[in-house]
Design a protein around this motif. Structure first.
Motif, short mmCIF file in Angstrom:
data_model
loop_
_atom_site.label_atom_id
_atom_site.label_comp_id
_atom_site.label_asym_id
_atom_site.label_seq_id
_atom_site.Cartn_x
_atom_site.Cartn_y
_atom_site.Cartn_z
N VAL A 9 0.86 -1.19 0.00
CA VAL A 9 0.00 0.00 0.00
C VAL A 9 0.89 1.23 0.00
O VAL A 9 1.91 1.28 0.70
CB VAL A 9 -0.92 0.02 1.23
N GLN A 10 0.49 2.20 -0.77
CA GLN A 10 1.18 3.49 -0.78
C GLN A 10 0.21 4.55 -0.29
O GLN A 10 -0.96 4.57 -0.69
CB GLN A 10 1.68 3.85 -2.17
N LEU A 11 0.71 5.43 0.57
CA LEU A 11 -0.09 6.53 1.10
C LEU A 11 0.55 7.85 0.69
O LEU A 11 1.74 8.04 0.89
CB LEU A 11 -0.16 6.45 2.63
N LEU A 68 -6.09 18.33 5.50
CA LEU A 68 -5.16 17.37 4.93
C LEU A 68 -5.92 16.22 4.30
O LEU A 68 -6.99 15.83 4.78
CB LEU A 68 -4.22 16.82 6.01
N SER A 69 -5.33 15.70 3.23
CA SER A 69 -5.89 14.53 2.57
C SER A 69 -4.82 13.47 2.43
O SER A 69 -3.63 13.79 2.35
CB SER A 69 -6.42 14.89 1.18
N CYS A 70 -5.24 12.23 2.40
CA CYS A 70 -4.31 11.12 2.20
C CYS A 70 -5.03 10.05 1.39
O CYS A 70 -6.07 9.55 1.81
CB CYS A 70 -3.85 10.56 3.53
N THR A 71 -4.44 9.72 0.25
CA THR A 71 -5.04 8.71 -0.61
C THR A 71 -4.18 7.46 -0.65
O THR A 71 -2.96 7.55 -0.82
CB THR A 71 -5.22 9.26 -2.03
N ALA A 72 -4.82 6.34 -0.48
CA ALA A 72 -4.14 5.05 -0.51
C ALA A 72 -4.26 4.41 -1.88
O ALA A 72 -5.30 4.51 -2.53
CB ALA A 72 -4.73 4.13 0.55
N SER A 73 -3.21 3.76 -2.30
CA SER A 73 -3.22 3.00 -3.55
C SER A 73 -2.57 1.66 -3.30
O SER A 73 -1.84 1.47 -2.34
CB SER A 73 -2.49 3.76 -4.67
N GLY A 74 -2.84 0.72 -4.19
CA GLY A 74 -2.31 -0.62 -4.01
C GLY A 74 -3.38 -1.51 -3.39
O GLY A 74 -4.54 -1.47 -3.78
N ARG A 75 -3.00 -2.28 -2.39
CA ARG A 75 -3.93 -3.22 -1.75
C ARG A 75 -4.80 -2.47 -0.73
O ARG A 75 -4.72 -2.69 0.47
CB ARG A 75 -3.17 -4.34 -1.07
N THR A 76 -5.62 -1.60 -1.23
CA THR A 76 -6.39 -0.73 -0.35
C THR A 76 -7.46 -1.46 0.44
O THR A 76 -7.98 -0.92 1.41
CB THR A 76 -7.03 0.40 -1.16
N SER A 77 -7.79 -2.68 0.04
CA SER A 77 -8.80 -3.43 0.78
C SER A 77 -8.33 -3.74 2.19
O SER A 77 -9.11 -4.07 3.07
CB SER A 77 -9.14 -4.72 0.05
N LYS A 117 -13.10 6.16 -2.32
CA LYS A 117 -11.93 6.81 -2.92
C LYS A 117 -10.65 6.50 -2.16
O LYS A 117 -9.59 7.06 -2.48
CB LYS A 117 -12.14 8.32 -2.97
N ASN A 118 -10.74 5.61 -1.16
CA ASN A 118 -9.57 5.22 -0.38
C ASN A 118 -8.82 6.43 0.16
O ASN A 118 -7.58 6.49 0.13
CB ASN A 118 -8.63 4.36 -1.24
#
Length: 125
Positions: A2-4, A20-29, A75-76
Motif C-alpha cells: 500500500v502506498q499513502l 489534509l488529505s491522504c489517498t491510498a493506492s495498491g492493496r487498499t482493501s 476513494k480510499n
C-alpha cells in the motif's frame, strides 16, 4: 503493498483552518484503520486521530474538539480537518494505515504498517 500520499499541508495563522488529505493506492482493501500522526522538531511522534472503516473515530487529547477525521472508502482517502489551529500544531503530519484495529494500542505509532511521506503544517502566531 500500500502506498499513502498526503496533500494539503502548508502555512496558516493561529485560528485558521487547514485540511489534509491522504489517498491510498495498491492493496487498499487492507486499509481497515487509517489515521494521522505528527512530529514536531525535537519531539516524539504524537498520535493525532484514527478512523476505522466503520467510521468510528478516535482523537488525541491535544486535538480533541478542534480536528475532525473522516474518510471516503470509495476513494480510499482519509481527511483531517484542522480547525482553530495553534502554533503548537506545527509539525510534519503523517498519514498511517493498517489492516487491523486495537483499542489497546491504536495510539502507538509502532502498530501501523503503512506510512505516508509526511506533509508540513506550520502555524504562526
Amino acid at each position: 503493498q500500500v502506498q499513502l500520499v498526503e496533500s494539503g499541508g502548508g502555512t496558516a495563522q493561529t485560528g485558521d483552518s487547514l485540511r489534509l488529505s491522504c489517498t491510498a493506492s495498491g492493496r487498499t482493501s487492507s486499509m481497515y484503520t487509517m489515521g494521522w500522526f505528527r512530529q514536531a522538531p525535537g519531539k516524539e511522534r504524537e498520535f493525532v486521530a484514527a478512523i476505522r472503516s466503520t467510521s468510528a473515530t478516535y482523537y488525541g487529547d491535544s486535538v480533541q474538539g478542534r480536528f475532525i477525521i473522516s474518510r471516503d472508502n470509495a476513494k480510499n482517502t482519509v481527511f483531517l480537518q484542522m480547525n482553530s489551529l495553534k502554533p503548537e500544531d506545527t509539525a510534519v503530519y503523517y498519514c498511517v494505515g493498517d489492516s487491523v484495529f486495537s483499542l489497546a494500542n491504536y495510539m502507538l505509532s509502532d502498530r501501523y504498517e503503512y506510512w505516508g511521506q509526511g506533509t508540513q503544517v506550520t502555524v504562526s502566531s
